[in-house]
Design a protein around this motif. Structure first.
Motif, mmCIF file in Angstrom:
data_model
loop_
_atom_site.group_PDB
_atom_site.id
_atom_site.type_symbol
_atom_site.label_atom_id
_atom_site.label_comp_id
_atom_site.label_asym_id
_atom_site.label_seq_id
_atom_site.Cartn_x
_atom_site.Cartn_y
_atom_site.Cartn_z
ATOM 1 N N ALA A 45 5.355 -6.866 -0.592
ATOM 2 C CA ALA A 45 5.609 -6.396 0.773
ATOM 3 C C ALA A 45 5.181 -4.940 0.935
ATOM 4 O O ALA A 45 4.593 -4.558 1.962
ATOM 5 C CB ALA A 45 7.090 -6.554 1.111
ATOM 6 N N GLN A 46 5.480 -4.117 -0.055
ATOM 7 C CA GLN A 46 5.080 -2.712 0.005
ATOM 8 C C GLN A 46 3.562 -2.576 0.029
ATOM 9 O O GLN A 46 3.007 -1.747 0.762
ATOM 10 C CB GLN A 46 5.659 -1.960 -1.196
ATOM 11 N N ALA A 47 2.896 -3.403 -0.769
ATOM 12 C CA ALA A 47 1.440 -3.364 -0.787
ATOM 13 C C ALA A 47 0.870 -3.785 0.565
ATOM 14 O O ALA A 47 -0.095 -3.173 1.070
ATOM 15 C CB ALA A 47 0.911 -4.268 -1.899
ATOM 16 N N GLU A 48 1.465 -4.833 1.177
ATOM 17 C CA GLU A 48 1.006 -5.270 2.490
ATOM 18 C C GLU A 48 1.247 -4.202 3.535
ATOM 19 O O GLU A 48 0.407 -3.967 4.422
ATOM 20 C CB GLU A 48 1.736 -6.567 2.880
ATOM 21 N N ALA A 49 2.427 -3.523 3.451
ATOM 22 C CA ALA A 49 2.734 -2.454 4.404
ATOM 23 C C ALA A 49 1.750 -1.298 4.267
ATOM 24 O O ALA A 49 1.254 -0.759 5.272
ATOM 25 C CB ALA A 49 4.167 -1.956 4.198
ATOM 26 N N ARG A 50 1.460 -0.918 3.026
ATOM 27 C CA ARG A 50 0.486 0.154 2.805
ATOM 28 C C ARG A 50 -0.894 -0.249 3.340
ATOM 29 O O ARG A 50 -1.633 0.581 3.887
ATOM 30 C CB ARG A 50 0.403 0.487 1.320
ATOM 31 N N LYS A 51 -1.207 -1.513 3.186
ATOM 32 C CA LYS A 51 -2.485 -2.008 3.692
ATOM 33 C C LYS A 51 -2.553 -1.877 5.210
ATOM 34 O O LYS A 51 -3.577 -1.425 5.776
ATOM 35 C CB LYS A 51 -2.666 -3.471 3.268
ATOM 36 N N LEU A 52 -1.458 -2.250 5.884
ATOM 37 C CA LEU A 52 -1.432 -2.150 7.346
ATOM 38 C C LEU A 52 -1.507 -0.695 7.797
ATOM 39 O O LEU A 52 -2.166 -0.372 8.803
ATOM 40 C CB LEU A 52 -0.154 -2.806 7.880
ATOM 41 N N ILE A 53 -0.809 0.175 7.051
ATOM 42 C CA ILE A 53 -0.840 1.603 7.397
ATOM 43 C C ILE A 53 -2.258 2.148 7.275
ATOM 44 O O ILE A 53 -2.753 2.876 8.140
ATOM 45 C CB ILE A 53 0.134 2.395 6.502
ATOM 46 N N VAL A 54 -2.907 1.779 6.190
ATOM 47 C CA VAL A 54 -4.280 2.238 5.982
ATOM 48 C C VAL A 54 -5.193 1.721 7.097
ATOM 49 O O VAL A 54 -6.037 2.465 7.647
ATOM 50 C CB VAL A 54 -4.790 1.792 4.598
ATOM 51 N N LEU A 55 -5.019 0.448 7.455
ATOM 52 C CA LEU A 55 -5.831 -0.116 8.525
ATOM 53 C C LEU A 55 -5.563 0.588 9.852
ATOM 54 O O LEU A 55 -6.498 0.885 10.622
ATOM 55 C CB LEU A 55 -5.547 -1.617 8.656
ATOM 56 N N ALA A 56 -4.258 0.848 10.133
ATOM 57 C CA ALA A 56 -3.910 1.525 11.385
ATOM 58 C C ALA A 56 -4.467 2.938 11.423
ATOM 59 O O ALA A 56 -4.992 3.394 12.442
ATOM 60 C CB ALA A 56 -2.394 1.561 11.550
ATOM 61 N N GLU A 57 -4.330 3.625 10.286
ATOM 62 C CA GLU A 57 -4.871 4.984 10.219
ATOM 63 C C GLU A 57 -6.388 4.968 10.397
ATOM 64 O O GLU A 57 -6.955 5.829 11.074
ATOM 65 C CB GLU A 57 -4.494 5.628 8.888
#
Length: 264
Positions: free
Chosen positions: A208-220
């Motif tokens: 879940a943390q990896a997926e969240a970091r992935k979404l953050i990176v995509l959003a950024e």
């Protein structure tokens, strides 16, 4: 004449019986065995003038007997028995013993036990095993047995080896086959299940943390791209894009036609 015939018949029967007894009163000691000739009478009552014998041995069945002691490694799987630990917990032991008679010790063993090797194995050695486990179990609590299983079994095997060596045997290997009490088994299974569940949750959290970091990176990345696009927009660029996409018809905005719309 009659007496003479009777005498001849008697002598013949005696000769036949003697021959049969002479032929049958021998024993062949096979390879992998030690033979001992035992006196049934005498001051030692069964061990007088004993000598190890090999090959075919002749003996007097009225005053002597021959025993064979195997010198190869024997493996015995004993019946399971229960033993109490220091704190009262009941363990089940299902031992297996591999041993051999020390070379040249057959007369010593027979002199002490007056039994053949099969009876010694089934009774005497089994009692030694029970005593060895009882003594060692009384030194440990349930938790310490579980925590020090290797040390515990090594101590039993060492003590058993020392004891058998004094009795004329070599210990080759011994396995305890210890079975924990049902309550302990259930507790261990519950603990293992809890550990596995915790590991599963931890892995899911990491995912879940990896997926969240992935979404953050995509959003950024998307935000940065939008910012760059916004910075790159100007009136000339917009007008150029308009011209490139114009279909050749005059666009009308408001009441009066206008070729370009003011984007300010």
């Amino acid at each position: 004449m009659k007496n003479r015939i009777t005498l001849i018949v008697t002598a013949t029967l005696f000769f036949i019986l003697t021959s049969i007894a002479f032929v049958s009163c021998n024993e062949r000691i096979d390879a992998g065995y030690e033979g001992i000739l035992v006196k049934l009478y005498g001051s030692e009552k069964g061990i007088q003038d004993v000598s190890l014998v090999t090959g075919r041995v002749w003996y007097n069945p009225f005053t002597e007997n021959v025993y064979e002691f195997p010198t190869y490694v024997q493996t015995i799987n004993y019946e399971a028995f229960t033993v109490n630990a220091k704190d009262g917990s009941v363990f089940t032991v299902d031992p297996t013993l591999s041993f051999k008679v020390k070379d040249g010790f057959s007369p010593v063993i027979f002199k002490k036990y007056r039994k053949d090797i099969k009876e010694i194995t089934e009774t005497t050695l089994f009692n030694y095993i029970k005593d060895a486990f009882r003594i060692e179990f009384n030194k440990y609590t349930t938790d310490s047995i579980i925590s020090n299983r290797e040390k515990f079994e090594f101590a039993i095997q060492t003590n058993m080896g020392t004891l058998l060596d004094k009795e004329g045997f070599n210990l080759e290997q011994m396995t305890s086959g210890i079975q924990y009490p049902e309550t302990i088994t259930q507790a261990i299974n519950a603990k293992n299940a809890a550990v596995q569940q915790a590991m599963r949750v931890e892995n899911e959290l990491k995912i879940a943390q990896a997926e969240a970091r992935k979404l953050i990176v995509l959003a950024e990345s998307e935000a940065k791209a939008n910012e760059l696009r916004k910075m790159s927009l100007n009136n000339l660029l917009i007008q150029q894009q308009f011209i490139e996409k114009w279909d050749g018809k005059t666009a009308i905005y408001g009441n009066a036609p206008a070729f370009f719309k003011n984007v300010n």
